[in-house]
Enzyme design. Structure first.
Site, PDB file in Angstrom:
ATOM      1  N   PHE A  36     -36.026 -27.709  -3.306  1.00 50.34           N
ATOM      2  CA  PHE A  36     -35.071 -27.385  -2.236  1.00 50.34           C
ATOM      3  C   PHE A  36     -35.556 -26.142  -1.506  1.00 50.34           C
ATOM      4  CE2 PHE A  36     -31.363 -25.403  -0.322  1.00 50.34           C
ATOM      5  CZ  PHE A  36     -30.801 -26.483   0.336  1.00 50.34           C
ATOM      6  N   ASP A  64     -41.622 -19.957  -2.708  1.00 46.52           N
ATOM      7  CA  ASP A  64     -40.222 -19.797  -2.305  1.00 46.52           C
ATOM      8  C   ASP A  64     -39.488 -19.095  -3.448  1.00 46.52           C
ATOM      9  OD1 ASP A  64     -37.520 -20.059  -1.843  1.00 46.52           O
ATOM     10  OD2 ASP A  64     -37.628 -22.114  -1.099  1.00 46.52           O
ATOM     11  N   LYS A 101     -31.225 -14.590  -0.220  1.00 44.36           N
ATOM     12  CA  LYS A 101     -30.141 -14.522  -1.215  1.00 44.36           C
ATOM     13  C   LYS A 101     -29.832 -13.105  -1.714  1.00 44.36           C
ATOM     14  CE  LYS A 101     -29.982 -19.268  -2.932  1.00 44.36           C
ATOM     15  NZ  LYS A 101     -28.607 -19.666  -2.664  1.00 44.36           N
TER      16      LYS A 101
HETATM   17  C1  LIG Z   1     -35.176 -22.049  -3.352  1.00 36.37           C
HETATM   18  C2  LIG Z   1     -34.348 -22.022  -2.103  1.00 36.37           C
HETATM   19  N1  LIG Z   1     -34.975 -22.048  -0.911  1.00 36.37           N
HETATM   20  C3  LIG Z   1     -34.285 -22.017   0.242  1.00 36.37           C
HETATM   21  C4  LIG Z   1     -32.911 -21.970   0.250  1.00 36.37           C
HETATM   22  C5  LIG Z   1     -32.156 -21.935   1.547  1.00 36.37           C
HETATM   23  O1  LIG Z   1     -31.573 -20.687   1.721  1.00 36.37           O
HETATM   24  P1  LIG Z   1     -30.335 -20.511   2.737  1.00 36.37           P
HETATM   25  O2  LIG Z   1     -29.201 -21.274   2.166  1.00 36.37           O
HETATM   26  O3  LIG Z   1     -30.114 -19.021   2.774  1.00 36.37           O
HETATM   27  O4  LIG Z   1     -30.780 -21.022   4.060  1.00 36.37           O
HETATM   28  C6  LIG Z   1     -32.229 -21.960  -0.966  1.00 36.37           C
HETATM   29  C7  LIG Z   1     -30.742 -21.953  -0.993  1.00 36.37           C
HETATM   30  O5  LIG Z   1     -30.114 -22.349  -1.941  1.00 36.37           O
HETATM   31  C8  LIG Z   1     -32.964 -21.978  -2.172  1.00 36.37           C
HETATM   32  O6  LIG Z   1     -32.355 -21.967  -3.361  1.00 36.37           O
END
Ligand SMILES: Cc1ncc(COP(=O)(O)O)c(C=O)c1O
Length: 428
Positions: A167, A251, A280
């Site tokens: 994700f 990520d 986050k």
């Molecule tokens: C690993 C990861 N990447 C990207 C995102 C996307 O972040 P945002 O919700 O701040 O756009 C998330 C959100 O849960 C995530 O857990």
């Protein structure tokens, strides 16, 4: 459950403010929660589900709903509220910065933006060759990562490799990287050029060649249920990406900022990526995202390639810099490691037949739940006053604030044990 008596002047002030807010709810319904939920359903877009509760104040690892019920928040806004709720650090810096300078546009720089970029280069290990792009969310950090990958599409490189069941966010670039057909299907066509592979070293070795511009991965897949990569995966990924001139983009939006017991999860494996995406937990709840590039990757994106009106504003960067300072000064990265081990031991000690396994690192904990009953466990925990979540039917995710201590661990042990025990009874 009724609200406990206020324990501090600050809590009393919060209750007063919360009561004022609640007055705006509809009092002609059986509970304030119901009233707000009805209004939520008719005012908010249907992309959101029915709210689990309507929360109006918090302190540390605790939150209270509009009816005064108290919850131990071991989800922390999905790994966001690093310093807990109503953090005095966040409150002080936010008030000060709001009264000083909130926004200036990208035609100007501000001291807090520069200080935060320098700090991120130090904490990530990018050092003097590191460069930072600021956006406002995780997905925006991943959009920047996508463009970085596309800038590396030279010399025959044209593919981006990402992992199945990953994700990376819901904007179109981030969604193209996300390895979940159910999220992608309604919005096809996706951006071209992304291949998703299994999360095994063998699949990685088979996929990597000179056509790969970038490999994008999460060190622990949070939304998939806190699933770590296999041992040795990151080292092998680093070797192969170097060999083929591909970027290694990590990520760390969920795993970063101390959560796993290191500032960034790749640091457990002693590797250095070409770029790391952060969001986050970095500003304790104020929206901000960042992409940090390392070494030669820092020269790939050039003037005009990317930008954001709000990105890197003095308000968000001042709060983030203060949050990171507090995490450093209060030893919260180490606390995450220690408390994470304690929580894992607590969960194992409950010895419930519902618990299949306990995964993750530091304060990013996944609990495998038997018979697809994870949502049932999360719902029952909520009833008992414990917030955690079930990213899928087999897994619970536990990502509390980094500030938790003995009291919160003990409260969790009690609430989680009671939750599991109540579900172990035969249902007949
Ligand atoms: C690993 C990861 N990447 C990207 C995102 C996307 O972040 P945002 O919700 O701040 O756009 C998330 C959100 O849960 C995530 O857990």
């Amino acid at each position: 459950m009724t609200a406990p008596a206020p324990t501090s002047e600050r809590e009393a002030r919060q209750i007063e403010a919360a009561e004022e807010t609640s007055m705006s709810g509809d009092d002609n319904v059986s509970s304030k929660t119901e009233g707000f939920s009805t209004r939520h359903a008719s005012a908010l877009m249907r992309t959101l589900g029915t709210p689990l509760a309507v929360l109006e104040r918090g302190e540390g690892a605790w939150v209270w709903d509009v009816d005064g019920k108290r919850y131990l928040d071991f989800l922390a806004g999905i790994a966001v509220n690093s310093l807990g709720h109503a953090s005095p650090v966040v409150a002080a810096v936010a008030a000060r910065q709001a009264a000083t300078l909130v926004h200036v546009s990208n035609y100007f720089a501000t001291p807090s933006q520069i200080a935060l970029a320098e700090r991120l280069c130090r904490l990530t290990g990018a050092g003097e060759l590191g460069r930072v792009y600021f956006g406002n969310s995780g997905a925006e950090a991943m959009e920047a990562a996508f463009k970085l990958a596309r800038r590396n599409c030279v010399d025959g490189r044209h593919r981006i490799i990402a992992l199945q069941n990953s994700f990376h966010g819901r904007t179109m670039g981030a969604l193209a990287l996300t390895g979940k057909a159910s999220l992608q299907d309604p919005f096809r066509p996706m951006l071209a050029g992304v291949d998703h592979i299994d999360s095994t070293i063998a699949a990685l070795e088979a996929a990597m060649d000179d056509s790969v511009a970038a490999l994008v991965l999460e060190p622990i897949k949070g939304e998939a249920g806190v699933l770590p990569l296999p041992d040795g995966y990151l080292q092998r990924a680093r070797e192969l990406t170097r060999q083929h001139g591909s970027l290694l983009i990590i990520d760390e939006i969920q795993t970063g900022v101390g959560r796993t017991g290191e500032w960034f999860a790749y640091q457990h494996d002693g590797i250095v990526p070409d770029a790391v995406a952060i969001a986050k937990g970095i500003a304790g709840g104020i929206p901000i995202g960042a992409l940090v590039t390392f070494g030669e990757a820092s020269s790939l994106l050039i003037r005009g390639d990317h930008g954001s009106t709000f990105g890197g504003n003095p308000f968000a960067t001042a709060v983030a810099d203060a949050v990171l300072t507090e995490i450093e000064d209060a030893g919260l990265v180490q606390n995450a490691a220690v408390r994470g081990d304690q929580l894992r031991a607590v969960i194992q000690a409950i010895d419930s037949p519902l618990v299949v396994d306990v995964r993750g690192r530091g304060l990013m904990i996944g609990v495998g739940i038997a018979d697809g009953r994870a949502q049932e466990v999360a719902d029952r925990a909520l009833e008992a006053g414990l917030i955690l979540n079930a990213p899928n039917s087999d897994s619970l995710r536990i990502v509390p604030p980094l500030i938790i201590g003995d009291d919160e661990v003990a409260a969790f042990a009690d609430l989680f044990a009671r939750t599991l025990r109540s579900l172990e009874e035969p249902t007949s």
